[in-house]
Design a protein around this motif. Structure first.
Motif, mmCIF file in Angstrom:
data_model
loop_
_atom_site.group_PDB
_atom_site.id
_atom_site.type_symbol
_atom_site.label_atom_id
_atom_site.label_comp_id
_atom_site.label_asym_id
_atom_site.label_seq_id
_atom_site.Cartn_x
_atom_site.Cartn_y
_atom_site.Cartn_z
ATOM 1 N N ASN A 550 0.839 -1.212 0.000
ATOM 2 C CA ASN A 550 0.000 0.000 0.000
ATOM 3 C C ASN A 550 0.875 1.264 0.000
ATOM 4 O O ASN A 550 0.639 2.220 0.729
ATOM 5 C CB ASN A 550 -0.967 0.019 1.189
ATOM 6 N N ASP A 551 1.908 1.238 -0.865
ATOM 7 C CA ASP A 551 2.857 2.349 -0.980
ATOM 8 C C ASP A 551 2.553 3.114 -2.264
ATOM 9 O O ASP A 551 2.951 2.691 -3.360
ATOM 10 C CB ASP A 551 4.293 1.801 -1.008
ATOM 11 N N PRO A 552 1.826 4.260 -2.197
ATOM 12 C CA PRO A 552 1.445 4.952 -3.429
ATOM 13 C C PRO A 552 2.637 5.528 -4.177
ATOM 14 O O PRO A 552 2.667 5.506 -5.404
ATOM 15 C CB PRO A 552 0.495 6.050 -2.938
ATOM 16 N N GLN A 553 3.651 6.073 -3.461
ATOM 17 C CA GLN A 553 4.802 6.622 -4.153
ATOM 18 C C GLN A 553 5.570 5.540 -4.904
ATOM 19 O O GLN A 553 5.961 5.723 -6.062
ATOM 20 C CB GLN A 553 5.726 7.334 -3.163
ATOM 21 N N GLY A 554 5.798 4.391 -4.235
ATOM 22 C CA GLY A 554 6.487 3.301 -4.896
ATOM 23 C C GLY A 554 5.720 2.757 -6.088
ATOM 24 O O GLY A 554 6.301 2.403 -7.118
ATOM 25 N N ALA A 555 4.365 2.707 -5.954
ATOM 26 C CA ALA A 555 3.560 2.223 -7.069
ATOM 27 C C ALA A 555 3.643 3.162 -8.254
ATOM 28 O O ALA A 555 3.720 2.735 -9.408
ATOM 29 C CB ALA A 555 2.107 2.051 -6.613
ATOM 30 N N ALA A 556 3.625 4.488 -8.020
ATOM 31 C CA ALA A 556 3.727 5.447 -9.120
ATOM 32 C C ALA A 556 5.068 5.322 -9.833
ATOM 33 O O ALA A 556 5.136 5.344 -11.071
ATOM 34 C CB ALA A 556 3.513 6.860 -8.592
ATOM 35 N N ARG A 557 6.161 5.192 -9.062
ATOM 36 C CA ARG A 557 7.477 5.036 -9.692
ATOM 37 C C ARG A 557 7.554 3.753 -10.513
ATOM 38 O O ARG A 557 8.060 3.758 -11.642
ATOM 39 C CB ARG A 557 8.560 5.063 -8.619
ATOM 40 N N ALA A 558 7.047 2.661 -9.945
ATOM 41 C CA ALA A 558 7.097 1.382 -10.658
ATOM 42 C C ALA A 558 6.255 1.423 -11.938
ATOM 43 O O ALA A 558 6.626 0.857 -12.972
ATOM 44 C CB ALA A 558 6.636 0.251 -9.743
ATOM 45 N N LEU A 559 5.090 2.096 -11.876
ATOM 46 C CA LEU A 559 4.231 2.196 -13.062
ATOM 47 C C LEU A 559 4.948 2.916 -14.197
ATOM 48 O O LEU A 559 4.919 2.475 -15.359
ATOM 49 C CB LEU A 559 2.945 2.927 -12.697
ATOM 50 N N LEU A 560 5.561 4.072 -13.894
ATOM 51 C CA LEU A 560 6.250 4.822 -14.949
ATOM 52 C C LEU A 560 7.477 4.066 -15.472
ATOM 53 O O LEU A 560 7.786 4.134 -16.671
ATOM 54 C CB LEU A 560 6.643 6.195 -14.417
ATOM 55 N N ARG A 561 8.185 3.325 -14.611
ATOM 56 C CA ARG A 561 9.307 2.503 -15.081
ATOM 57 C C ARG A 561 8.827 1.358 -15.961
ATOM 58 O O ARG A 561 9.454 1.031 -16.983
ATOM 59 C CB ARG A 561 10.087 1.973 -13.878
ATOM 60 N N TRP A 562 7.704 0.750 -15.575
ATOM 61 C CA TRP A 562 7.137 -0.337 -16.390
ATOM 62 C C TRP A 562 6.684 0.205 -17.744
ATOM 63 O O TRP A 562 6.909 -0.410 -18.801
ATOM 64 C CB TRP A 562 5.975 -0.971 -15.626
ATOM 65 N N ALA A 563 6.060 1.375 -17.737
ATOM 66 C CA ALA A 563 5.625 1.971 -18.993
ATOM 67 C C ALA A 563 6.807 2.289 -19.889
ATOM 68 O O ALA A 563 6.742 2.149 -21.119
ATOM 69 C CB ALA A 563 4.810 3.233 -18.706
ATOM 70 N N GLU A 564 7.940 2.707 -19.293
ATOM 71 C CA GLU A 564 9.125 2.976 -20.097
ATOM 72 C C GLU A 564 9.678 1.701 -20.715
ATOM 73 O O GLU A 564 10.209 1.727 -21.832
ATOM 74 C CB GLU A 564 10.176 3.655 -19.223
ATOM 75 N N ALA A 565 9.542 0.583 -19.977
ATOM 76 C CA ALA A 565 10.000 -0.689 -20.530
ATOM 77 C C ALA A 565 9.077 -1.186 -21.642
ATOM 78 O O ALA A 565 9.526 -1.808 -22.602
ATOM 79 C CB ALA A 565 10.109 -1.733 -19.415
ATOM 80 N N VAL A 566 7.775 -0.920 -21.528
ATOM 81 C CA VAL A 566 6.818 -1.377 -22.542
ATOM 82 C C VAL A 566 6.874 -0.501 -23.784
ATOM 83 O O VAL A 566 6.798 -0.976 -24.913
ATOM 84 C CB VAL A 566 5.396 -1.410 -21.938
ATOM 85 N N TRP A 567 6.998 0.829 -23.572
ATOM 86 C CA TRP A 567 7.045 1.765 -24.697
ATOM 87 C C TRP A 567 8.381 2.515 -24.656
ATOM 88 O O TRP A 567 8.444 3.705 -24.269
ATOM 89 C CB TRP A 567 5.893 2.764 -24.601
ATOM 90 N N PRO A 568 9.487 1.880 -25.003
ATOM 91 C CA PRO A 568 10.800 2.537 -24.865
ATOM 92 C C PRO A 568 10.987 3.725 -25.794
ATOM 93 O O PRO A 568 11.711 4.660 -25.465
ATOM 94 C CB PRO A 568 11.786 1.414 -25.186
ATOM 95 N N GLU A 569 10.341 3.706 -26.970
ATOM 96 C CA GLU A 569 10.532 4.798 -27.914
ATOM 97 C C GLU A 569 9.686 6.025 -27.561
ATOM 98 O O GLU A 569 10.037 7.153 -27.912
ATOM 99 C CB GLU A 569 10.192 4.324 -29.336
ATOM 100 N N ALA A 570 8.567 5.817 -26.905
ATOM 101 C CA ALA A 570 7.676 6.939 -26.555
ATOM 102 C C ALA A 570 7.057 6.687 -25.189
ATOM 103 O O ALA A 570 5.862 6.459 -25.062
ATOM 104 C CB ALA A 570 6.591 7.118 -27.617
ATOM 105 N N PRO A 571 7.875 6.701 -24.115
ATOM 106 C CA PRO A 571 7.328 6.415 -22.780
ATOM 107 C C PRO A 571 6.468 7.565 -22.269
ATOM 108 O O PRO A 571 6.786 8.722 -22.499
ATOM 109 C CB PRO A 571 8.586 6.249 -21.919
ATOM 110 N N PRO A 572 5.371 7.265 -21.585
ATOM 111 C CA PRO A 572 4.571 8.336 -20.952
ATOM 112 C C PRO A 572 5.343 8.951 -19.785
ATOM 113 O O PRO A 572 6.019 8.256 -19.042
ATOM 114 C CB PRO A 572 3.310 7.613 -20.486
ATOM 115 N N ARG A 573 5.188 10.273 -19.637
ATOM 116 C CA ARG A 573 5.934 10.983 -18.605
ATOM 117 C C ARG A 573 5.111 11.266 -17.349
ATOM 118 O O ARG A 573 5.618 11.859 -16.412
ATOM 119 C CB ARG A 573 6.438 12.306 -19.167
#
Length: 640
Positions: A550-573
């Motif tokens: 139940n760590d919202p900050q950690g979840a937000a960081r992990a989500l953006l890192r996962w999105a960068e891995a899924v969409w490496p050419e155009a990651p959401p910011r």
């Protein structure tokens, strides 16, 4: 001889017990309490004396029981030791100066000192007579005025209305010392405004030095409200009586000019600097005790007028509201926050009386209010209540937004009618990503609700696409989705092959640089290799752990890192940009995460719904890559 020896021992024991008996009584202690007067008038002070017999430290009296009916103005203590015929007795006394808060018979409960308590006491507080003690022409008199020119005494006031109260002390002879009581009113809030004013005036042919104090009074309930007389007790410079003054007008030292000479500010500063602020003639002056009191005032407090439909009762002399958007209109973009600050200024109300403003809800525009900043100001004449409220607004879709007007209803106490302070409505446009640019501007009316989504193959949809109007539907429902699916998949495959080639080439360049470094120096540093996206499985595991904790900050960081891995050419910011790419079932849990991160406060966040929605993948099956980088700045900074 043995008998006489035993008798001597017995006599010594008895004498020891006799001498020890007084000491035992002192140790046991005896607690007493008394008032210096059993009956006083309102505005008077009274001395409560508490005495305890005995040696040793027994602590201090617990005066908390007195605060319901009295103001505790000060406490002093002392110890008295007496020795009579070789016997010692100790008495510790406390003197408490009290000011009664109300009239009537006041019951004083037992006051505890250690394990002992004083007996209960009663004090009778009588109301002062309504008539004034002193009037124009006397040496000293006091005036009490309610409202400007005293009009509130005849017209009455409204409940919670701020009413000015003015107290004036007039003295024809120089004041040596004194105490001017504060207005004490039940069922009303009284606050002092500014500093005392001093000036001179003429009354009944005599010149007076005036000390003026201003207050603000706010009744808390309707009905009859009594303001008791204000009392002055002090000493003035001794001089001839009024009869003697009328019979000997040529007495030089009583002339007004003589007094003004010694009261000259420059002369005061001279003596103050030379003698450390002490009056050089104070030791020779004779003081004469004086007492004066104003008349009491009875007010009629009216209740809230019937038919007033406002949610908050705001009786004020004036009220206005300002909007920060007026000077700096916002430029909206999907997922990016903008702020709006509303400031309410109320003349004749305190900051605590000014209510919070609620912004009307607009579909697709999330609103996060921050803590309200309220304060009370004064110019020495009137009270001003200032309330500043800041809101953060985040558009979740592109398109038009009709932001309704803001209305605050208040009661004009001067005109005795209801008025409305209004902020105009706003028509705003929100832009999407680079592939969904919408025209800027605020011109033209916009619907208050969400825009209807045209069908993919209708002329309206084609016309909207040609005109560049942002399509509010998710990307996977747009007309070009099926046609571009195969092309995007081929692009992904090509990007992966190109990425592998770049890794091999970078490794080869680094090895060559190390082996062919300059011979005269140390090994050269390999060229910097761009940071590669993390493995999806690793950041997915990090997201699961953050959700389970139940760590919202950690979840937000992990989500953006996962999105960068899924969409490496155009990651959401930002999470707002990610919301238009993820599976529909994860949109609401993502909004809950966004709300917890951005809103202030200690609310808990449950990570299970977010993980349940994303455990099978970040994007729905068959969804293409993002067409281009969204270029949005991070909505939530990385927090430790």
């Amino acid at each position: 001889m043995k008998m006489s020896g035993n008798r001597k021992v017995t006599r010594a024991l008895v004498l020891g017990l006799v001498l020890a008996a007084p000491s035992a009584a002192v140790l046991a202690g005896d607690l007493r309490a008394r008032f210096d007067r059993r009956q006083v008038h309102e505005g008077d002070t009274v001395i409560l004396t508490i005495e305890k017999d005995g040696t040793g430290s027994a602590g201090s009296p617990d005066l908390s029981a007195l605060k319901q009916d009295f103001d505790v103005l000060g406490t002093s203590s002392g110890t008295q030791i007496r020795i009579v015929n070789g016997a010692r007795s100790d008495t510790t006394s406390w003197q408490v100066t009290l000011s009664p808060k109300r009239t009537g018979v006041l019951a004083v409960p037992p006051i505890a000192i250690g394990s002992d308590s004083t007996p209960a006491l009663t004090l009778t507080v009588s109301a002062l007579p309504q008539g004034a003690l002193g009037s124009p022409g006397d040496d000293v008199f006091v005036e009490l005025e309610v409202g400007e020119g005293g009009q509130a005494q005849t017209a009455g006031v409204l409940v919670q209305q701020q009413v000015p109260v003015t107290v004036r002390l007039y003295s024809a002879r120089p004041l040596l010392s004194g105490d001017l009581s504060e207005p004490r009113v039940e069922d009303a809030v009284v606050a002092k405004l500014g500093e005392d004013r001093q000036y001179r005036t003429q009354r009944q042919g005599r010149e007076y030095q005036v000390v003026e104090r201003r207050y603000s009074l706010s009744p808390e309930k309707s009905g009859e409200l009594r303001i008791p007389p204000v009392v002055f007790k002090g000493t003035v410079r001794a001089g001839p009586s009024q009869a003697q003054r009328r019979g000997s007008q040529g007495w030089a030292f009583d002339a007004p000019g003589f007094d003004r000479f010694f009261q000259d500010p420059d002369l005061d500063r001279f003596f103050g600097n030379a003698l450390g602020g002490r009056d050089p003639f104070g030791m020779f002056e004779r003081g004469e005790a004086v007492r004066a009191q104003s008349k009491g005032v009875d007010l009629k407090v009216r209740s809230r007028p019937e038919g007033v439909a406002a949610a908050h009762w705001l009786p004020a002399q004036g009220l206005d509201i300002t909007d920060s958007w007026t000077e700096d209109p916002p430029q909206l973009r999907v997922g990016e926050p903008v702020t709006r600050t509303l400031t309410l200024n109320a003349r004749g109300l305190s900051g605590a009386q000014v209510p919070e403003v609620r912004l009307p809800e607009v579909d697709g525009l999330r609103v996060y209010p921050e803590k309200t900043e309220a304060e009370t100001r004064t110019d020495g004449e009137t009270v001003f209540g200032v309330s500043k409220q800041t809101f953060t607004l985040i558009p979740s879709r592109a398109g038009s937004f009709a932001v309704p007007e803001v209305r605050v209803t208040w009661w004009d106490t001067a005109a005795q009618q209801e008025r409305v302070a209004t902020l105009p409505a706003w028509n705003l446009q929100a832009e999407g990503g680079q592939a969904e640019a919408a025209p800027k501007g605020t011109a033209g009316p916009a619907p208050a609700g969400p825009l209807p989504a045209p069908a993919a193959d209708t002329p309206e949809a084609q016309e909207s696409a040609a005109a560049g109007v942002a399509d509010p539907r998710p990307p996977y429902l747009r007309p070009r989705f099926l046609a571009g699916l195969a092309l995007v998949l081929l692009g992904i495959l090509g990007a992966l092959v190109l990425q592998r080639r770049r890794r091999g080439r970078a490794a080869g360049v680094a090895s060559a640089a190390v082996s062919s470094g300059p011979k005269t120096g140390g090994p050269s540093r390999p060229p910097a290799v761009p940071r590669q996206p993390e493995e999806p499985s690793a950041v997915k595991r990090a997201l699961r752990e953050a959700c389970e904790a139940n760590d919202p900050q950690g979840a937000a960081r992990a989500l953006l890192r996962w999105a960068e891995a899924v969409w490496p050419e155009a990651p959401p910011r930002s999470l707002g940009a990610l919301a238009i790419r993820i599976a529909p079932a994860a949109v609401e849990p993502l909004k809950a995460l966004e709300l917890r991160l951005y809103a202030r406060g200690g609310e808990t966040w449950e990570g299970a719904p977010l993980w349940e929605a994303l455990k099978d993948g970040l994007a729905p099956a068959g969804r293409p890559e993002a067409q281009a980088a969204d270029g949005l700045a991070p909505l939530y900074p990385v927090r430790g």
